[in-house]
Design a protein around this motif. Structure first.
Motif, PDB file in Angstrom:
ATOM      1  N   PRO A   1       7.247  16.196  -3.869  1.00 14.95           N
ATOM      2  CA  PRO A   1       7.292  16.674  -5.308  1.00 14.95           C
ATOM      3  C   PRO A   1       5.727  17.229  -5.678  1.00 14.95           C
ATOM      4  CG  PRO A   1       6.902  14.373  -5.416  1.00 14.95           C
ATOM      5  CD  PRO A   1       7.269  14.672  -3.809  1.00 14.95           C
ATOM      6  N   VAL A   2       5.746  18.446  -6.190  1.00 15.21           N
ATOM      7  CA  VAL A   2       4.397  18.920  -6.833  1.00 15.21           C
ATOM      8  C   VAL A   2       4.394  18.583  -8.146  1.00 15.21           C
ATOM      9  CG1 VAL A   2       3.469  21.216  -7.269  1.00 15.21           C
ATOM     10  CG2 VAL A   2       4.921  21.198  -5.289  1.00 15.21           C
ATOM     11  N   LEU A   3       3.240  18.121  -8.644  1.00 17.82           N
ATOM     12  CA  LEU A   3       2.862  17.728  -9.986  1.00 17.82           C
ATOM     13  C   LEU A   3       2.135  18.608 -10.589  1.00 17.82           C
ATOM     14  CD1 LEU A   3       1.862  13.981  -8.877  1.00 17.82           C
ATOM     15  CD2 LEU A   3       4.086  14.806  -9.278  1.00 17.82           C
ATOM     16  N   PRO A   4       2.704  19.522 -11.223  1.00 13.27           N
ATOM     17  CA  PRO A   4       1.886  20.748 -11.920  1.00 13.27           C
ATOM     18  C   PRO A   4       1.046  20.264 -12.943  1.00 13.27           C
ATOM     19  CG  PRO A   4       4.475  20.346 -12.701  1.00 13.27           C
ATOM     20  CD  PRO A   4       4.225  19.626 -11.616  1.00 13.27           C
ATOM     21  N   ALA A   5       1.047  18.973 -13.633  1.00 12.45           N
ATOM     22  CA  ALA A   5       0.333  18.665 -14.725  1.00 12.45           C
ATOM     23  C   ALA A   5      -0.905  18.046 -14.143  1.00 12.45           C
ATOM     24  CB  ALA A   5       0.852  17.366 -15.490  1.00 12.45           C
ATOM     25  N   LEU A   6      -1.279  17.839 -12.887  1.00  6.31           N
ATOM     26  CA  LEU A   6      -2.315  17.299 -12.321  1.00  6.31           C
ATOM     27  C   LEU A   6      -3.336  18.530 -11.751  1.00  6.31           C
ATOM     28  CD1 LEU A   6      -0.940  14.556 -10.298  1.00  6.31           C
ATOM     29  CD2 LEU A   6      -1.721  14.479 -12.723  1.00  6.31           C
ATOM     30  N   ASN A   7      -4.515  18.076 -11.419  1.00  7.11           N
ATOM     31  CA  ASN A   7      -5.489  19.257 -10.981  1.00  7.11           C
ATOM     32  C   ASN A   7      -5.203  19.282  -9.355  1.00  7.11           C
ATOM     33  OD1 ASN A   7      -6.497  19.981 -13.604  1.00  7.11           O
ATOM     34  ND2 ASN A   7      -7.826  18.432 -13.335  1.00  7.11           N
ATOM     35  N   ILE A   8      -4.810  20.120  -8.904  1.00  3.69           N
ATOM     36  CA  ILE A   8      -4.167  20.319  -7.387  1.00  3.69           C
ATOM     37  C   ILE A   8      -5.446  20.719  -6.766  1.00  3.69           C
ATOM     38  CG2 ILE A   8      -2.911  21.210  -5.767  1.00  3.69           C
ATOM     39  CD1 ILE A   8      -0.587  21.095  -7.672  1.00  3.69           C
ATOM     40  N   THR A   9      -6.066  20.058  -5.775  1.00  2.00           N
ATOM     41  CA  THR A   9      -6.935  20.267  -4.861  1.00  2.00           C
ATOM     42  C   THR A   9      -6.532  20.373  -3.478  1.00  2.00           C
ATOM     43  OG1 THR A   9      -8.575  19.311  -6.087  1.00  2.00           O
ATOM     44  CG2 THR A   9      -9.514  20.007  -4.055  1.00  2.00           C
ATOM     45  N   THR A  10      -6.457  21.568  -2.955  1.00  2.00           N
ATOM     46  CA  THR A  10      -5.949  21.768  -1.558  1.00  2.00           C
ATOM     47  C   THR A  10      -6.904  21.225  -0.408  1.00  2.00           C
ATOM     48  OG1 THR A  10      -6.745  23.805  -1.455  1.00  2.00           O
ATOM     49  CG2 THR A  10      -4.361  23.699  -1.937  1.00  2.00           C
ATOM     50  N   PRO A  11      -6.505  20.689   0.854  1.00  2.00           N
ATOM     51  CA  PRO A  11      -7.571  20.065   1.916  1.00  2.00           C
ATOM     52  C   PRO A  11      -8.295  21.332   2.410  1.00  2.00           C
ATOM     53  CG  PRO A  11      -5.307  20.005   2.461  1.00  2.00           C
ATOM     54  CD  PRO A  11      -5.048  20.482   1.051  1.00  2.00           C
TER      55      PRO A  11
ATOM     56  N   PHE B   1       0.706  -1.275  -0.220  1.00  3.33           N
ATOM     57  CA  PHE B   1       0.006  -0.047  -0.189  1.00  3.33           C
ATOM     58  C   PHE B   1       0.995   1.264   0.106  1.00  3.33           C
ATOM     59  CE2 PHE B   1      -3.693  -2.764   0.879  1.00  3.33           C
ATOM     60  CZ  PHE B   1      -4.643  -1.875   0.292  1.00  3.33           C
ATOM     61  N   LEU B   2       2.026   1.174   0.577  1.00  2.00           N
ATOM     62  CA  LEU B   2       2.877   2.412   0.585  1.00  2.00           C
ATOM     63  C   LEU B   2       2.980   3.232  -0.906  1.00  2.00           C
ATOM     64  CD1 LEU B   2       5.471   1.849   3.578  1.00  2.00           C
ATOM     65  CD2 LEU B   2       3.373   3.621   3.406  1.00  2.00           C
ATOM     66  N   PRO B   3       3.246   2.285  -1.981  1.00  2.00           N
ATOM     67  CA  PRO B   3       3.715   2.788  -3.208  1.00  2.00           C
ATOM     68  C   PRO B   3       2.287   3.196  -3.868  1.00  2.00           C
ATOM     69  CG  PRO B   3       4.932   0.707  -3.041  1.00  2.00           C
ATOM     70  CD  PRO B   3       3.880   0.905  -1.906  1.00  2.00           C
ATOM     71  N   ILE B   4       0.908   2.907  -3.152  1.00  2.00           N
ATOM     72  CA  ILE B   4       0.001   3.484  -3.651  1.00  2.00           C
ATOM     73  C   ILE B   4      -0.468   4.750  -2.896  1.00  2.00           C
ATOM     74  CG2 ILE B   4      -2.476   3.020  -3.878  1.00  2.00           C
ATOM     75  CD1 ILE B   4      -1.821   0.103  -4.210  1.00  2.00           C
ATOM     76  N   LEU B   5      -0.292   4.792  -1.682  1.00  2.00           N
ATOM     77  CA  LEU B   5      -0.849   6.100  -0.714  1.00  2.00           C
ATOM     78  C   LEU B   5       0.081   7.112  -1.135  1.00  2.00           C
ATOM     79  CD1 LEU B   5      -1.577   3.862   2.468  1.00  2.00           C
ATOM     80  CD2 LEU B   5      -3.375   4.767   0.706  1.00  2.00           C
ATOM     81  N   SER B   6       1.178   7.022  -1.039  1.00  2.00           N
ATOM     82  CA  SER B   6       1.983   8.054  -1.556  1.00  2.00           C
ATOM     83  C   SER B   6       1.697   8.943  -2.778  1.00  2.00           C
ATOM     84  CB  SER B   6       3.618   7.914  -1.393  1.00  2.00           C
ATOM     85  OG  SER B   6       4.037   6.762  -2.105  1.00  2.00           O
ATOM     86  N   PRO B   7       1.701   8.078  -3.827  1.00  2.00           N
ATOM     87  CA  PRO B   7       1.431   8.871  -5.103  1.00  2.00           C
ATOM     88  C   PRO B   7      -0.350   9.459  -4.935  1.00  2.00           C
ATOM     89  CG  PRO B   7       2.105   6.775  -5.632  1.00  2.00           C
ATOM     90  CD  PRO B   7       2.102   6.930  -4.205  1.00  2.00           C
ATOM     91  N   LEU B   8      -1.034   8.789  -4.136  1.00  2.00           N
ATOM     92  CA  LEU B   8      -2.358   9.424  -3.804  1.00  2.00           C
ATOM     93  C   LEU B   8      -2.313  10.629  -3.124  1.00  2.00           C
ATOM     94  CD1 LEU B   8      -5.531   9.448  -3.500  1.00  2.00           C
ATOM     95  CD2 LEU B   8      -5.091   7.793  -1.380  1.00  2.00           C
ATOM     96  N   ALA B   9      -1.319  11.014  -2.054  1.00  2.00           N
ATOM     97  CA  ALA B   9      -1.292  12.135  -1.489  1.00  2.00           C
ATOM     98  C   ALA B   9      -0.759  13.222  -2.357  1.00  2.00           C
ATOM     99  CB  ALA B   9      -0.338  11.785  -0.266  1.00  2.00           C
ATOM    100  N   GLU B  10       0.136  12.753  -3.111  1.00  2.00           N
ATOM    101  CA  GLU B  10       0.848  13.826  -4.057  1.00  2.00           C
ATOM    102  C   GLU B  10      -0.293  14.093  -5.068  1.00  2.00           C
ATOM    103  OE1 GLU B  10       4.036  11.884  -5.735  1.00  2.00           O
ATOM    104  OE2 GLU B  10       5.109  11.511  -3.632  1.00  2.00           O
ATOM    105  N   ALA B  11      -1.111  13.465  -5.718  1.00  2.00           N
ATOM    106  CA  ALA B  11      -2.054  13.936  -6.517  1.00  2.00           C
ATOM    107  C   ALA B  11      -3.226  14.764  -6.010  1.00  2.00           C
ATOM    108  CB  ALA B  11      -2.666  12.190  -7.032  1.00  2.00           C
TER     109      ALA B  11
END
Length: 540
Positions: A530-540, A440-450
């Protein structure tokens, strides 16, 4: 690899070797690159901790700690259960969960057998057994053999478990139609205490970074994927998780008491009073056990000093709010980790003489004793998880997964975390704790970045929930060891485990948004992620 780890179609360690074969074949990473990922700082920390655990077990320090904690709380059934749970939880903070259970259960079994015998003799008009000895001396030998095999081969690896026949202790001393209400009550107490032991080993283990394999895997994964992240250390993890453990331990104790013993909690405000026969029997056994230990041996004193010194060095290396001792080496402060401390002090056990000059030179522990306790399978499994995580990063899979998970940014952050915790808690009941967190760690860390959330906000609660494997004897080896003593059936564990799972998830979800947020600055997206500029960033 996830499918093979869950189904255990191949041995877990063999499945962990697949990246070393497949990544070079598919041009993802060179074989030399994959090989370097398999051995990390985690392994040095594990080696140092196992050196300490081997010495604790060899010289009997665990028995002294457990017996002292139990005698402090008293022999009332509820307090007796809390005492054993506290002792096991404390031990599991520093040694492996299965080892903690294996250390405490022989003491628990002696007390439980005497309680059952005292009740049976009272009901049948017999005399009390003045020596308070067990009638099954051979059973303990078999139990220790089976437990040792579990520790050596399956530390935190949830392989198929069969109830060891040699471990079974028949506690039935009369035909079922002659069993009295008092005996049934005592057997319910046995069930509650046995479940309390295995549950408290998991609850205590989450308190420290070295207490469970999932915690260690999380720590090393964080350093691997986010090298600039220095915000998680032994001290602040203890500040976050020790309150969770204490709250969980007390609620689990109350839940087990309510489920198996009764709803009368009047003992909480009553003091003194006449002790029952079973309380006198339990007190006698505990006093005899502690008396048999004698004064602390020089080996126990040495082990205690090293243990305390190791904890102090961990706490003061880089506490965060004040400069730690690592700052004394200004140019190399980042070179030293908790593994450096553990390995340095662990080596002393192979150097320090166990006896005085009048006897033949013998070290505190031998290499053979260390090998018997070292969970080599865990070391290989974790290495395979690190290789898998590195492969997802090199191949771009983590970025692709992040793109798929971007729509989850529309959900409240706590809802996302809750869903992740429930999924992890469910899977860990049927799969190895170490394998579950590795998946799950390799799934959850990209999820948080997304979704532009601090990765720790998602990964820490999921890591804690990975240790909540309470439902089945095969959920983790500690459950299997306790189940093998013969006091429990599967439904006892399922009924109690469901409640403890709910307690665990609720405690984690209470802690993370409250004292967890200021402790790790979870409300801000960190510079090290890392910041993923290509993605639609939604702040909490």
């Amino acid at each position: 690899m996830a499918v093979l780890w869950v189904t255990e179609a191949l041995p877990l360690a063999i499945t962990a070797m697949l990246p070393a074969i497949l990544f070079p074949l598919f041009g993802i990473m060179k074989s030399t690159q994959v090989a370097t990922v398999y051995f990390k700082d985690f392994h040095f920390l594990l080696i140092g901790v196992i050196c300490l655990a081997t010495s604790i077990e060899k010289w009997g320090l665990h028995r002294r700690i457990a017996l002292r904690l139990v005698t402090l709380v008293g022999v009332n059934p509820a307090w007796l259960m809390l005492g054993f749970m506290t002792g096991c939880a404390f031990l599991s903070m520093w040694v492996h969960n299965t080892s903690a259970v294996a250390m405490v259960m022989p003491i628990v079994e002696a007390v439980l057998q005497q309680i059952l015998r005292s009740s049976a003799e009272k009901d049948s008009g017999g005399e009390d057994n003045p020596t308070f000895q067990l009638d099954e001396p051979d059973s303990d030998v078999h139990i220790k053999y089976e437990i040792k095999e579990t520790i050596c081969e399956k530390q935190n690896i949830d392989a198929e478990q069969e109830k060891p026949k040699a471990c079974h202790i028949d506690i039935s001393e009369a035909p079922s139609d002659q069993v009295t209400t008092g005996q049934n009550t005592d057997r319910m107490l046995c069930k509650a205490i046995c479940l309390g032991i295995t549950y408290s080993s998991n609850i205590g283990g989450i308190s420290t970074l070295l207490g469970t394999s999932p915690n260690l895997i999380f720590s090393e994964y964080l350093h691997q994927m986010y090298p600039e992240c220095n915000c998680v250390n032994f001290g602040n993890w203890l500040l976050l998780c020790l309150p969770i453990s204490v709250i969980m331990l007390l609620l689990t104790w109350a839940w087990l008491y309510l489920l198996f013993i009764g709803s009368d909690f009047s003992f909480l405000w009553k003091c003194g009073g006449q002790q029952s026969e079973k309380e006198k029997a339990a007190k006698k056994v505990l006093e005899e056990e502690y008396k048999a230990l004698g004064p602390m041996s020089p080996q126990e004193i040495f082990t205690s000093v090293v243990f305390i010194f190791m904890v102090l060095l961990w706490l003061t290396r880089a506490p965060g709010f004040v400069p730690g001792w690592a700052s004394l080496f200004s140019e190399y402060s980042s070179y030293m980790t908790d593994a450096t401390v553990a390995l340095l002090l662990g080596m002393f056990f192979f150097i320090a003489p166990a006896h005085g000059p009048s006897k033949k030179y013998e070290t505190m522990i031998s290499w053979g004793e260390f090998q018997a306790s070292m969970p080599w399978t865990v070391a290989l499994l974790v290495g395979g998880g690190f290789a898998l995580a590195e492969g997802t990063k090199e191949s771009g899979l983590s970025t692709w997964v992040a793109e798929l998970l971007t729509p989850l940014g529309d959900l409240p952050v706590l809802a996302t975390i809750t869903v992740a915790c429930l999924i992890v808690t469910t899977l860990t009941e049927v799969a190895s704790n170490a394998a579950t967190i590795t998946i799950f760690l390799p799934i959850l860390s990209p999820l948080a970045e997304a979704i532009h959330v601090n990765p720790l906000y998602v990964m820490i609660p999921a890591t804690l929930c990975t240790s909540f494997s309470f439902l089945l004897p095969v959920s983790n080896p500690a459950n299997a060891v306790v189940f093998a003593y013969g006091h429990l059936n599967v439904m006892d564990m399922v009924k109690a485990g469901l409640g403890v799972n709910v307690i665990g998830v609720l405690c984690v979800m209470l802690a993370i948004p409250t004292w967890g947020v200021p402790l790790f600055s979870l409300n801000t997206y960190p510079d090290w992620a890392p910041v993923l500029p290509a993605l639609n960033i939604t702040t909490p």
